[in-house]
Design a protein around this motif. Sequence first.
Motif, short mmCIF file in Angstrom:
data_model
loop_
_atom_site.label_atom_id
_atom_site.label_comp_id
_atom_site.label_asym_id
_atom_site.label_seq_id
_atom_site.Cartn_x
_atom_site.Cartn_y
_atom_site.Cartn_z
N TRP A 127 0.98 -1.28 -0.09
CA TRP A 127 -0.15 0.11 0.02
C TRP A 127 0.85 1.11 0.08
N HIS A 128 1.92 1.27 0.91
CA HIS A 128 2.84 2.33 0.91
C HIS A 128 3.45 2.84 -0.34
N LEU A 129 3.87 1.68 -1.02
CA LEU A 129 4.52 1.78 -2.33
C LEU A 129 3.55 2.33 -3.36
N MET A 130 2.26 1.92 -3.46
CA MET A 130 1.35 2.52 -4.32
C MET A 130 1.07 4.01 -3.95
N GLY A 133 5.18 6.29 -3.86
CA GLY A 133 6.34 6.04 -4.87
C GLY A 133 5.83 6.88 -6.07
N VAL A 134 6.94 7.51 -6.69
CA VAL A 134 6.75 8.36 -8.12
C VAL A 134 7.05 7.25 -8.95
N THR A 135 7.64 6.11 -8.73
CA THR A 135 7.70 5.19 -9.74
C THR A 135 6.80 4.13 -9.86
N PRO A 136 6.52 3.61 -11.28
CA PRO A 136 5.36 2.55 -11.29
C PRO A 136 5.81 1.38 -10.72
N VAL A 137 4.74 0.62 -9.98
CA VAL A 137 4.86 -0.50 -9.14
C VAL A 137 4.57 -1.75 -9.85
N MET A 138 5.19 -2.90 -10.00
CA MET A 138 4.40 -3.84 -10.43
C MET A 138 4.38 -4.98 -9.36
N LEU A 139 3.17 -5.46 -9.07
CA LEU A 139 3.03 -6.48 -7.96
C LEU A 139 2.80 -7.84 -8.65
N VAL A 140 3.67 -8.74 -8.54
CA VAL A 140 3.64 -10.10 -9.10
C VAL A 140 2.63 -10.96 -8.37
N ALA A 141 1.90 -11.67 -8.98
CA ALA A 141 0.79 -12.37 -8.31
C ALA A 141 1.58 -13.72 -7.80
N GLU A 142 1.30 -14.04 -6.62
CA GLU A 142 1.71 -15.47 -5.84
C GLU A 142 0.99 -16.45 -6.58
N LYS A 143 -0.32 -16.17 -6.77
CA LYS A 143 -1.10 -17.52 -7.36
C LYS A 143 -2.17 -16.71 -8.79
N LYS A 144 -2.32 -17.59 -9.63
CA LYS A 144 -3.08 -17.19 -10.73
C LYS A 144 -4.26 -17.95 -10.99
N TRP A 145 -5.18 -17.58 -11.84
CA TRP A 145 -6.39 -18.22 -12.06
C TRP A 145 -6.24 -19.39 -13.11
N ARG A 146 -5.34 -19.18 -13.97
CA ARG A 146 -5.08 -19.98 -14.91
C ARG A 146 -4.18 -19.40 -15.79
N LYS A 147 -3.72 -20.08 -16.85
CA LYS A 147 -2.71 -19.60 -18.04
C LYS A 147 -3.35 -18.25 -18.77
N LYS A 148 -2.69 -17.26 -18.36
CA LYS A 148 -3.41 -16.02 -19.14
C LYS A 148 -2.71 -15.71 -20.28
N VAL A 288 -0.30 -6.97 -11.30
CA VAL A 288 -0.67 -5.71 -11.44
C VAL A 288 0.29 -4.74 -11.44
N LEU A 289 0.25 -3.51 -12.25
CA LEU A 289 1.01 -2.31 -12.85
C LEU A 289 0.44 -1.42 -12.14
N ILE A 290 0.79 -0.83 -11.06
CA ILE A 290 0.25 0.52 -10.62
C ILE A 290 1.01 1.68 -10.87
N ILE A 291 0.19 2.81 -11.63
CA ILE A 291 1.24 3.97 -12.09
C ILE A 291 0.51 5.07 -11.55
N GLN A 292 1.01 6.12 -10.80
CA GLN A 292 0.63 7.24 -10.28
C GLN A 292 0.95 8.60 -11.11
N PRO A 293 0.12 9.51 -10.95
CA PRO A 293 -0.14 10.56 -11.83
C PRO A 293 1.40 11.29 -11.75
#
Length: 293
Positions: A127-130, A133-148, A288-293
């Motif tokens: 949450w703090h990074l989102m 941060g002034v830099t885009p943050v990519m949070l990599v999923a630990e688990k996924k539904w299926r092959k995307k 998820v890639l989170i980008i800030q203004p």
Amino acid sequence: MKIDSILVIADKQNAEQKALLHSASMAAKFGASLHIVAFIYEDLASLAKELDSTQVDDIKAKLLLAHQQWLNHKITELKIDANLTSEVVWEKDISRWVKQQSKTTHYDLIVKTGHRSEGAFYVPTDWHLMRNGVTPVMLVAEKKWRKKRAIMVALDMATQVKSKQALNQKLVDAAATLGTITGMPVHYCCSVAISPVLKDLGLIDKNKTLKRAKELYMPALQKMLGENAVSTEQIHIKAGDASTVIPSLASKVQAELVVIGSVGRKGVRAKLMGNTAESVLALLKTDVLIIQP
């Protein structure tokens, strides 16, 4: 979106080291360099009563060395072939270190394994990074539904705030770049908030509201896309709250990555309300890639 330098946060608790693997893949695609950081911290204050400062420092040095050896082994084991540097930092507050580091060293992207099970009043590193941060943050999923096999970008097309409109453009540009690099199609998600109470009372016609929204949003979105041709099947304008529309559509289009903006509330209001990016994280099982203004 230009990515030349990536800061990777390694997490010893994550057995599969998905952040390391994902950042290595992105570095190969973008020709980017990696700086991999692992964090360690132990409260050694109690030892000061039994040992002198030199002995305490020696223990700290040994812990740092052991962690660095683990990180070096993991980089070798995963066969990460990239222009990289690495370090182990003695720090309890990861987000504070990242924020300070970003002031002196430029990074185009921060990659970290996402942790999404915390309670409403606990504000973890993600949450703090989102928020800060002034830099885009990519949070990599630990688990996924299926092959995307797709990228989805969530847009706030209803906003009249210029900074949020500019953020929409940044999201579109980032998704387009990632789509080109990865070869994955990009889907565009726009949610239209409709009060269920007013709808049930017959004061709002859902179909008419959606029709008006499409008439307004489609030209605006096409302008943002510029010369990037997108089929109508890749544009999704749905009725409902963004926090439910985004995860639902991500599952439907089989998104591997969701690109979303975060405006970064702070203080008690943030803890109680969060924002769209934070509220969907608990439901999304994608990167998820989170980008800030």
